[in-house]
Design a protein around this motif. Structure first.
Motif, PDB file in Angstrom:
ATOM      1  N   LEU A  45      36.577   9.637  87.859  1.00  0.00           N
ATOM      2  CA  LEU A  45      35.999   8.284  87.850  1.00  0.00           C
ATOM      3  C   LEU A  45      34.666   8.275  87.107  1.00  0.00           C
ATOM      4  O   LEU A  45      33.821   7.419  87.350  1.00  0.00           O
ATOM      5  N   ASN A  46      34.507   9.213  86.193  1.00  0.00           N
ATOM      6  CA  ASN A  46      33.256   9.374  85.442  1.00  0.00           C
ATOM      7  C   ASN A  46      33.535   9.277  83.946  1.00  0.00           C
ATOM      8  O   ASN A  46      33.891  10.258  83.295  1.00  0.00           O
ATOM      9  N   SER A  47      33.373   8.099  83.396  1.00  0.00           N
ATOM     10  CA  SER A  47      33.642   7.917  81.965  1.00  0.00           C
ATOM     11  C   SER A  47      32.504   8.453  81.100  1.00  0.00           C
ATOM     12  O   SER A  47      32.687   8.634  79.890  1.00  0.00           O
ATOM     13  N   ILE A  48      31.327   8.709  81.682  1.00  0.00           N
ATOM     14  CA  ILE A  48      30.226   9.294  80.911  1.00  0.00           C
ATOM     15  C   ILE A  48      30.656  10.644  80.342  1.00  0.00           C
ATOM     16  O   ILE A  48      30.428  10.943  79.160  1.00  0.00           O
ATOM     17  N   ALA A  49      31.306  11.459  81.174  1.00  0.00           N
ATOM     18  CA  ALA A  49      31.742  12.786  80.730  1.00  0.00           C
ATOM     19  C   ALA A  49      32.860  12.698  79.698  1.00  0.00           C
ATOM     20  O   ALA A  49      33.152  13.690  79.022  1.00  0.00           O
ATOM     21  N   GLN A  50      33.477  11.537  79.575  1.00  0.00           N
ATOM     22  CA  GLN A  50      34.573  11.346  78.630  1.00  0.00           C
ATOM     23  C   GLN A  50      34.114  10.719  77.314  1.00  0.00           C
ATOM     24  O   GLN A  50      34.946  10.357  76.479  1.00  0.00           O
ATOM     25  N   ALA A  51      32.816  10.594  77.102  1.00  0.00           N
ATOM     26  CA  ALA A  51      32.286   9.879  75.937  1.00  0.00           C
ATOM     27  C   ALA A  51      32.878  10.344  74.611  1.00  0.00           C
ATOM     28  O   ALA A  51      33.184   9.512  73.741  1.00  0.00           O
ATOM     29  N   PRO A  52      33.054  11.663  74.369  1.00  0.00           N
ATOM     30  CA  PRO A  52      33.613  12.073  73.066  1.00  0.00           C
ATOM     31  C   PRO A  52      35.017  11.534  72.800  1.00  0.00           C
ATOM     32  O   PRO A  52      35.446  11.481  71.639  1.00  0.00           O
ATOM     33  N   ARG A  53      35.722  11.128  73.852  1.00  0.00           N
ATOM     34  CA  ARG A  53      37.081  10.594  73.686  1.00  0.00           C
ATOM     35  C   ARG A  53      37.072   9.095  73.396  1.00  0.00           C
ATOM     36  O   ARG A  53      38.116   8.523  73.033  1.00  0.00           O
ATOM     37  N   ILE A  54      35.929   8.452  73.540  1.00  0.00           N
ATOM     38  CA  ILE A  54      35.844   7.001  73.391  1.00  0.00           C
ATOM     39  C   ILE A  54      35.565   6.649  71.929  1.00  0.00           C
ATOM     40  O   ILE A  54      34.679   7.224  71.294  1.00  0.00           O
ATOM     41  N   MET A  61      36.774   2.624  82.550  1.00  0.00           N
ATOM     42  CA  MET A  61      37.890   3.498  82.874  1.00  0.00           C
ATOM     43  C   MET A  61      38.961   3.481  81.790  1.00  0.00           C
ATOM     44  O   MET A  61      39.646   4.481  81.550  1.00  0.00           O
ATOM     45  N   LEU A  62      39.134   2.364  81.129  1.00  0.00           N
ATOM     46  CA  LEU A  62      40.135   2.244  80.072  1.00  0.00           C
ATOM     47  C   LEU A  62      39.735   2.987  78.802  1.00  0.00           C
ATOM     48  O   LEU A  62      40.584   3.614  78.144  1.00  0.00           O
ATOM     49  N   ALA A  63      38.463   2.925  78.443  1.00  0.00           N
ATOM     50  CA  ALA A  63      38.017   3.393  77.126  1.00  0.00           C
ATOM     51  C   ALA A  63      38.447   4.820  76.781  1.00  0.00           C
ATOM     52  O   ALA A  63      38.876   5.081  75.653  1.00  0.00           O
ATOM     53  N   PRO A  64      38.362   5.815  77.692  1.00  0.00           N
ATOM     54  CA  PRO A  64      38.727   7.181  77.312  1.00  0.00           C
ATOM     55  C   PRO A  64      40.223   7.392  77.063  1.00  0.00           C
ATOM     56  O   PRO A  64      40.603   8.466  76.569  1.00  0.00           O
ATOM     57  N   THR A  65      41.078   6.421  77.390  1.00  0.00           N
ATOM     58  CA  THR A  65      42.513   6.583  77.180  1.00  0.00           C
ATOM     59  C   THR A  65      42.909   6.321  75.742  1.00  0.00           C
ATOM     60  O   THR A  65      44.097   6.420  75.401  1.00  0.00           O
ATOM     61  N   ASP A  66      41.931   5.999  74.872  1.00  0.00           N
ATOM     62  CA  ASP A  66      42.198   5.684  73.469  1.00  0.00           C
ATOM     63  C   ASP A  66      43.275   4.615  73.357  1.00  0.00           C
ATOM     64  O   ASP A  66      44.316   4.802  72.716  1.00  0.00           O
ATOM     65  N   GLY A  71      45.318   0.231  83.047  1.00  0.00           N
ATOM     66  CA  GLY A  71      44.696  -0.434  81.909  1.00  0.00           C
ATOM     67  C   GLY A  71      45.461  -0.159  80.626  1.00  0.00           C
ATOM     68  O   GLY A  71      45.761  -1.077  79.842  1.00  0.00           O
ATOM     69  N   LEU A  72      45.783   1.098  80.387  1.00  0.00           N
ATOM     70  CA  LEU A  72      46.519   1.485  79.185  1.00  0.00           C
ATOM     71  C   LEU A  72      47.910   0.858  79.175  1.00  0.00           C
ATOM     72  O   LEU A  72      48.377   0.353  78.136  1.00  0.00           O
ATOM     73  N   PRO A 104      29.554   3.255  84.888  1.00  0.00           N
ATOM     74  CA  PRO A 104      30.499   4.136  84.191  1.00  0.00           C
ATOM     75  C   PRO A 104      30.805   5.423  84.947  1.00  0.00           C
ATOM     76  O   PRO A 104      31.805   6.061  84.674  1.00  0.00           O
ATOM     77  N   SER A 105      29.954   5.823  85.889  1.00  0.00           N
ATOM     78  CA  SER A 105      30.248   6.953  86.771  1.00  0.00           C
ATOM     79  C   SER A 105      30.138   6.458  88.205  1.00  0.00           C
ATOM     80  O   SER A 105      29.039   6.143  88.681  1.00  0.00           O
ATOM     81  N   LEU A 106      31.263   6.410  88.905  1.00  0.00           N
ATOM     82  CA  LEU A 106      31.252   5.795  90.232  1.00  0.00           C
ATOM     83  C   LEU A 106      30.563   6.659  91.275  1.00  0.00           C
ATOM     84  O   LEU A 106      30.191   6.155  92.341  1.00  0.00           O
ATOM     85  N   TYR A 107      30.381   7.938  91.021  1.00  0.00           N
ATOM     86  CA  TYR A 107      29.586   8.766  91.930  1.00  0.00           C
ATOM     87  C   TYR A 107      28.101   8.526  91.682  1.00  0.00           C
ATOM     88  O   TYR A 107      27.357   8.168  92.595  1.00  0.00           O
ATOM     89  N   HIS A 108      27.653   8.715  90.459  1.00  0.00           N
ATOM     90  CA  HIS A 108      26.223   8.711  90.149  1.00  0.00           C
ATOM     91  C   HIS A 108      25.606   7.320  90.112  1.00  0.00           C
ATOM     92  O   HIS A 108      24.407   7.172  90.378  1.00  0.00           O
ATOM     93  N   HIS A 109      26.386   6.305  89.771  1.00  0.00           N
ATOM     94  CA  HIS A 109      25.817   4.975  89.560  1.00  0.00           C
ATOM     95  C   HIS A 109      26.195   3.964  90.627  1.00  0.00           C
ATOM     96  O   HIS A 109      25.609   2.890  90.694  1.00  0.00           O
ATOM     97  N   ALA A 110      27.189   4.299  91.476  1.00  0.00           N
ATOM     98  CA  ALA A 110      27.669   3.314  92.445  1.00  0.00           C
ATOM     99  C   ALA A 110      27.653   3.834  93.865  1.00  0.00           C
ATOM    100  O   ALA A 110      26.919   3.325  94.717  1.00  0.00           O
ATOM    101  N   SER A 111      28.441   4.866  94.157  1.00  0.00           N
ATOM    102  CA  SER A 111      28.633   5.278  95.549  1.00  0.00           C
ATOM    103  C   SER A 111      27.508   6.141  96.091  1.00  0.00           C
ATOM    104  O   SER A 111      27.105   6.010  97.253  1.00  0.00           O
TER     105      SER A 111
END
Length: 536
Positions: free
Chosen positions: A216-225, A149-154, A118-119, A168-175
Motif C-alpha cells: 500500500l506504498n506507492s512511494i516505493a513504486q515511483a520508478p514504475r510510474i 494505487m493505480l499508477a504503478p500498474t502501468d 483499478g487496472l 501515497p503511503s498508507l502506513y507513513h501518511h495515513a494510519s
C-alpha cells in the motif's frame, strides 16, 4: 528576512537541529448517467459503474475516471456534469462499497496486488466503443489514494492524473506516523464511513511497516510510474506530507513520462482545500488568510490539466512552475511579510538548515547551550493525555477534556501549554522576520523510567498579544526510533536520542513575534495514547 529549511533540536532534551478545488456543483438539472453497469474484475467480482457521455460530438471521447468508496451517485453533479466539457465521465463504487460486490478492504484491491481493480477498470474502459483511447484519473482524498494505487500498474491508455489531498503511503501518511496510530483518523474514518470492521483490525494488527503496508506504498513504486500528475494539498491537511512526498518521489525518481512532469500545489488549507464565502476565505481555525490564498498565481486546475493531456489543447499547464506554495505569515498585522505565493522548480526549495537549541531556562535560540547537563522533567500520565487542538486533521470533534469543537488549522495553544506535563521553550522577540520553509525535525535527548513512551513536539508562532498559534506538530514513539520494522525498547534511566518529524511548512515569523517549541508526552486523539508498556 532569512529562509530556514529545517528547525532542528540538539542537546538538553530537544533542539531543532487561479485554483479552487472541486468546482461548485452546477445548479442545472441533475446529470443522469447514460449507462449504469456492473464491471467485472478478473476474479469475477463486479463493480457498480456509471458512465456519463457528452450530448455533442463523438462517437468517441477522452475519458476521466473516478473511483470512490463514498457512493458514486453522490458525485453525479461534480463529475457527471463534466461530460458537457467533451469527456466521457466514469464514476465507480470501489469493491464492497455501496452497489459493488465483494469485501471492502480499503484500497487493498486497488493497486498491484492479487486483485487489481483499478487496472481492470481501465482495461474495460479501453474496450468500450465510446472511449477514444485516452484516459485521465482524478479525485480527492480516498479518490486520490485510488489513483496512487493505480499508477504503478502501468495502466494502458492512462495519460495523466490529478491527485488531491491523498496519502501515497498508507502506513507513513495515513494510519501511522512515526509508529503512532493516528487514532481519530483511522477509527473515525473507517467506523464512521461504515467500512467492514476487518479494516480496523487489519490496521491495528500491523503496527510495523511490514509486507501488508509495503503493498500500500506507492512511494516505493515511483520508478514504475510513468504518468504526469498534479499533487494538490494544504499546510493543514491530514495528508500534507503525503502530497509532498508523492510529488518528490515521482518528480525525481519516476519513470519515463513521470520524472520531471509533476506539479505540486500547497496552500493554507485543510482537507477540503480552499473554502470561500461570498468570495472571501473562510477561517482556517482561528486565523483567516488573505483573499490571495484562494487561488494560485499560475492556474493549473483539473479541467485545464485534462484539456491539455487528453485533448491536446494548449492551456498553459505545461509551462506552470513545478511547485507553487503559499508562504503563510502573521494575520491582522499591517505590512507583515509572508501571506504570498512562491514558486520553485522542485521540492525542497533551496534553504539553509539552521539549528535552534533548547536551554535549561526554557529559552530557545540559535546559540548552543554552554553545558550539556541542563534538563527539564515532566510526568506523563496516559490517563490524562494532552489534547489535540488544530493541526493537520481530517475530522472535527469535541476536544478531549473540554468538549470544545476542534477542526484542522491554527488555534491558540496557551491553556494547553499551562499543563504541568507540557514544557515550552521560547525565543526572545525576533529582531527581524524569519521565513521557515521545508521539513521540520526535532532531535531530542531523553531519559525515561519506562521501556517505551512518546514525545510530542509542537511549533508555535507567539504573537505580541501572547497568543501561541500552532504551525506544525509531530510525535515519536520511542520503541520505533531505530526503524518502523522493529522494536527497540528504552533502557529505563539511560539516555536515548530520538527524532520527531513535524512534517513541513512554509511560514514567516514576523518581527516582534516569538518562536516557541512545546514538548509533552501525548497529542490525543490525533495520536493514540501510549500506555508506556512497550505494546501495543
Amino acid at each position: 528576512m532569512r529562509r530556514l529549511g529545517h528547525l532542528f533540536a540538539t542537546r538538553l532534551c530537544l533542539c531543532f537541529t487561479g485554483l479552487v478545488v472541486g468546482a461548485a456543483a452546477s445548479q442545472a438539472a441533475e446529470p443522469k448517467a447514460n449507462l449504469t453497469t456492473m464491471v467485472p474484475m478478473k476474479d469475477g467480482t463486479r463493480l457498480a459503474t456509471d458512465v456519463y457521455l457528452p450530448t455533442t460530438g463523438g462517437p468517441q471521447w477522452p475519458v476521466r475516471l473516478v473511483r470512490t468508496p463514498y457512493g458514486r451517485v453522490n458525485y453525479n453533479r461534480e463529475y457527471g456534469a463534466k461530460a458537457e466539457r467533451g469527456y466521457a465521465m466514469v464514476v465507480q463504487d470501489m469493491r464492497g462499497r455501496f452497489d459493488s460486490e465483494g469485501k471492502d478492504l480499503a484500497f487493498i484491491d486497488c493497486g498491484w496486488g492479487h486483485n487489481q481493480d483499478g487496472l481492470d477498470t481501465v482495461k474495460w474502459i479501453l474496450a468500450q466503443s465510446w472511449c477514444n483511447g485516452k484516459i485521465g484519473t482524478e479525485g480527492a482524498s480516498a479518490m486520490g489514494i485510488t489513483q496512487c494505487m493505480l499508477a504503478p500498474t502501468d495502466p494502458p491508455g492512462v495519460v495523466a492524473q490529478y491527485i488531491i489531498v491523498a496519502a501515497p503511503s498508507l502506513y507513513h501518511h495515513a494510519s501511522y506516523v512515526s509508529g503512532a496510530l493516528r487514532a481519530v483518523l483511522v477509527d473515525g474514518w473507517l467506523t464512521g464511513g461504515g467500512f467492514d470492521p476487518d479494516n480496523v483490525w487489519l490496521t491495528c494488527l500491523h503496527p510495523f511497516s511490514d509486507g501488508h503496508w509495503h503493498d500500500l506504498n506507492s512511494i516505493a513504486q515511483a520508478p514504475r510510474i510513468k504518468l504526469p500528475a498534479v499533487h494538490f494539498g494544504g499546510w493543514y491537511d491530514v495528508f500534507l506530507q503525503g502530497t509532498i512526498d508523492g510529488f518528490v518521489s515521482r518528480h525525481n525518481d519516476g519513470g519515463p513520462g513521470a520524472k520531471g512532469k509533476q506539479k505540486l500545489i500547497v496552500g493554507p488549507w485543510g482537507h477540503g482545500g480552499p473554502k470561500a464565502d461570498s468570495g472571501l476565505p473562510k477561517p482556517m481555525g482561528e486565523l483567516t488568510y488573505p483573499p490571495n490564498s484562494l487561488k494560485t498565481p499560475f492556474p493549473c486546475g483539473g479541467d485545464a490539466w485534462f484539456d491539455f493531456y487528453l485533448k491536446g489543447i494548449d492551456t498553459g499547464v505545461e509551462k506552470v512552475p513545478a511547485v507553487q506554495y503559499y508562504t503563510m505569515g502573521a494575520v491582522g498585522e499591517e505590512d507583515a511579510p509572508g501571506n504570498e505565493w512562491q514558486t520553485a522548480d522542485n521540492w525542497p526549495v533551496p534553504a539553509e538548515p539552521t539549528p535552534f537549541y533548547l536551554h535549561a531556562d526554557r529559552g530557545l535560540s540559535r546559540k548552543a547551550p554552554e553545558t550539556a547537563n541542563g534538563r527539564q522533567v515532566f510526568t506523563y500520565d496516559p490517563l490524562d493525555p494532552a489534547p489535540t487542538r488544530g493541526g493537520c486533521l481530517l475530522l472535527s470533534w469535541s476536544e478531549y477534556g473540554t468538549k470544545r469543537k476542534v477542526t484542522s488549522g491554527t488555534y491558540d495553544q496557551r491553556d494547553i501549554e499551562q499543563r504541568p506535563d507540557v514544557i515550552t521553550f521560547t525565543t526572545e522577540p525576533l529582531a527581524e522576520s524569519l521565513e521557515v520553509t521545508g521539513r521540520l525535525t526535532a532531535r531530542l535527548f531523553v531519559v525515561s523510567d519506562r521501556i517505551d513512551t512518546d514525545f510530542a513536539v509542537k511549533l508555535t508562532d507567539v504573537y505580541p498579544d501572547g497568543r501561541s498559534l500552532n504551525v506544525a506538530d509531530g510525535l515519536a514513539r520511542c520503541r520505533y526510533r531505530k526503524g518502523f520494522d522493529r522494536l527497540t525498547p528504552l533502557e529505563p534511566g539511560q539516555p536515548a536520542e530520538i527524532e520527531v518529524d513535524l512534517w513541513s511548512t512554509s511560514m514567516v515569523f514576523n518581527k516582534g513575534h516569538r518562536i516557541r517549541v512545546a514538548v509533552t508526552g501525548s497529542n490525543y486523539p490525533r495520536f493514540d495514547v501510549n500506555p508506556n508498556t512497550g505494546w501495543p
